[in-house]
Design a protein around this motif. Structure first.
Motif, mmCIF file in Angstrom:
data_model
loop_
_atom_site.group_PDB
_atom_site.id
_atom_site.type_symbol
_atom_site.label_atom_id
_atom_site.label_comp_id
_atom_site.label_asym_id
_atom_site.label_seq_id
_atom_site.Cartn_x
_atom_site.Cartn_y
_atom_site.Cartn_z
ATOM 1 N N VAL A 130 0.899 -1.200 0.617
ATOM 2 C CA VAL A 130 0.059 0.362 0.166
ATOM 3 C C VAL A 130 0.728 1.112 -0.142
ATOM 4 O O VAL A 130 0.687 2.514 -0.606
ATOM 5 C CB VAL A 130 -1.038 -0.069 1.178
ATOM 6 C CG1 VAL A 130 -1.732 1.721 0.910
ATOM 7 C CG2 VAL A 130 -2.010 -1.106 0.980
ATOM 8 N N GLY A 131 1.855 1.096 0.862
ATOM 9 C CA GLY A 131 2.850 3.218 0.838
ATOM 10 C C GLY A 131 3.562 2.682 -0.891
ATOM 11 O O GLY A 131 3.360 4.058 -0.882
ATOM 12 N N LEU A 132 4.145 1.351 -0.948
ATOM 13 C CA LEU A 132 4.751 1.754 -2.089
ATOM 14 C C LEU A 132 4.127 2.553 -3.022
ATOM 15 O O LEU A 132 4.346 3.291 -4.102
ATOM 16 C CB LEU A 132 5.630 0.800 -2.283
ATOM 17 C CG LEU A 132 6.562 -0.262 -1.971
ATOM 18 C CD1 LEU A 132 6.788 -1.644 -1.978
ATOM 19 C CD2 LEU A 132 7.575 1.029 -2.140
ATOM 20 N N GLY A 139 3.883 10.418 -6.069
ATOM 21 C CA GLY A 139 5.680 11.023 -7.038
ATOM 22 C C GLY A 139 5.340 11.259 -8.348
ATOM 23 O O GLY A 139 6.094 12.675 -9.301
ATOM 24 N N LEU A 140 4.454 10.563 -9.454
ATOM 25 C CA LEU A 140 4.205 10.949 -10.571
ATOM 26 C C LEU A 140 3.768 11.475 -10.600
ATOM 27 O O LEU A 140 3.928 13.015 -11.278
ATOM 28 C CB LEU A 140 3.713 9.715 -11.061
ATOM 29 C CG LEU A 140 4.923 8.689 -11.344
ATOM 30 C CD1 LEU A 140 3.642 7.162 -11.904
ATOM 31 C CD2 LEU A 140 5.460 8.600 -12.297
ATOM 32 N N LEU A 168 9.683 8.771 -5.607
ATOM 33 C CA LEU A 168 10.501 8.158 -6.840
ATOM 34 C C LEU A 168 11.737 7.225 -6.040
ATOM 35 O O LEU A 168 11.612 6.338 -6.609
ATOM 36 C CB LEU A 168 10.094 8.507 -7.879
ATOM 37 C CG LEU A 168 8.891 9.066 -8.679
ATOM 38 C CD1 LEU A 168 9.070 9.392 -10.306
ATOM 39 C CD2 LEU A 168 7.851 7.910 -9.069
ATOM 40 N N ALA A 169 12.477 8.290 -6.037
ATOM 41 C CA ALA A 169 14.014 7.966 -5.605
ATOM 42 C C ALA A 169 13.215 6.682 -3.710
ATOM 43 O O ALA A 169 14.603 5.755 -4.207
ATOM 44 C CB ALA A 169 14.917 8.934 -4.484
ATOM 45 N N LEU A 170 12.365 6.405 -3.298
ATOM 46 C CA LEU A 170 12.552 5.789 -1.927
ATOM 47 C C LEU A 170 12.144 4.359 -3.310
ATOM 48 O O LEU A 170 12.111 3.516 -2.614
ATOM 49 C CB LEU A 170 11.443 5.962 -1.594
ATOM 50 C CG LEU A 170 11.550 7.165 -0.620
ATOM 51 C CD1 LEU A 170 10.304 7.714 0.868
ATOM 52 C CD2 LEU A 170 12.657 6.582 0.438
ATOM 53 N N SER A 171 11.282 4.294 -3.782
ATOM 54 C CA SER A 171 10.550 3.196 -4.429
ATOM 55 C C SER A 171 11.971 2.533 -4.966
ATOM 56 O O SER A 171 12.269 1.290 -5.072
ATOM 57 C CB SER A 171 9.072 3.349 -5.689
ATOM 58 O OG SER A 171 8.250 3.663 -4.985
ATOM 59 N N ALA A 172 12.579 2.841 -6.196
ATOM 60 C CA ALA A 172 13.536 2.286 -6.510
ATOM 61 C C ALA A 172 14.902 2.417 -5.269
ATOM 62 O O ALA A 172 15.351 1.204 -5.736
ATOM 63 C CB ALA A 172 14.524 4.130 -7.016
#
Length: 310
Positions: A130-132, A139-140, A168-172
């Protein structure tokens, strides 16, 4: 008192609590309010809103399906979907979803042979998904619509773009850690490991698409009052802001989103219709499935699955 009697009593209590919550929520509006609000939505829009809500719940069932692979106890998709939909249809309405939906998940998965630690890991995995999804889509939106998304978060254009890049950096970073970080993270007596890269990528994809469908549902019920991307930016960034500010349950996010999109003149019709479509319609279906599972599912399943897992 036998354990099965206690579990049945808890199920009955959950049904009563859910019924009371429906009454408490609907009691804010008269029957005429609800009927007129739903009737004011064009039939085509209402049908599409139902379809997008169904697509969101379909994505949510994949959360559990992926989580079962993560904990090393894969079950068939129908079982994962049953546990997921039932738990979330109830949990979304009861509130404190991690606890309320977690209790229903516990009931299903213990019956199917999972242990307490495995279920805890499954719930954490779903919460991370959910968080991701929220972070990635926010971010988008912050990058693509810095004006709209930035205003929701109270940021200027540059700050909005910077926050979008950070999201987006956190997801990456999560993807990179899943690829290169080995070993478990220990919390008290429990150990949690990052998923394999393919599972991590699936988490981000499914979580993001889920929130895109929720926003699409809301967009249809606004009946063209705002564009889809505007609706998505306002709703997702509003949720992210509530999460960061620790607002309990994202209180007021929906009202603030619609108020922002409509220039402060929040549409009670859209609010009621969204709650009907996304929360109230799934709830009785979830309750029926829960009661049917108590009556029809064989309690010996857990024993059989434990033997087959050895």
């Amino acid at each position: 008192m036998k354990r099965t009697h206690i579990l049945h009593a808890l199920v009955a209590l959950a049904v009563l609590v859910a019924g009371w919550l429906i009454y408490r929520t609907l009691n804010q509006y008269s029957f005429e309010d609800i009927r007129n609000s739903v009737a004011a939505i064009p039939k085509a829009n209402f049908a599409l809103a139902l379809a997008f809500a169904a697509c969101s719940y379909l994505c949510l069932t994949l959360f559990d399906f992926l989580a079962l692979h993560y904990v090393g106890r894969p079950l068939s998709y129908p079982r994962a979907a049953l546990a997921s939909f039932t738990s979330l249809a109830i949990g979304h309405n009861v509130g404190v979803a991690a606890l309320s939906s977690g209790a229903v998940r516990y009931r299903f998965y213990t019956r199917w042979g999972l242990g307490t630690e495995e279920i805890a890991k499954l719930i954490v995995f779903c919460g991370v998904t959910v968080g991701l999804g929220l972070i990635t889509l926010a971010g988008l939106c912050l990058l693509l619509l810095p004006g709209t998304a930035g205003k929701v978060a109270g940021l200027g254009t540059m700050a909005s773009a910077a926050l979008g890049i950070a999201c987006l950096a956190l997801s990456a970073l999560y993807l990179l850690l899943s690829a290169f970080l080995r070993g478990d993270v220990k919390v008290r007596n429990w150990r949690f490991a990052l998923p394999a890269p393919r599972l991590a990528a699936a988490q981000i994809a499914v979580g993001t698409v889920n929130f895109a469908f929720v926003a699409a549902c809301l967009h249809q019920l606004l009946s063209g009052e705002a564009g889809y991307m505007e609706t998505t930016a306002a709703y997702v960034v509003g949720n992210l802001t509530a999460l960061v500010s620790h607002v309990p349950g994202g209180l007021g996010v929906l009202e603030a989103t619609i108020g922002f999109l409509l220039g402060g003149a929040a549409s009670i019709g859209a609010l009621i219709a969204f709650r009907v479509v996304y929360f109230f319609i799934p709830l009785p279906l979830g309750l029926v499935l829960l009661l049917a599972s108590e009556a029809l599912l064989d309690p010996k399943d857990a024993t059989d699955l434990r033997k087959s897992a050895r």
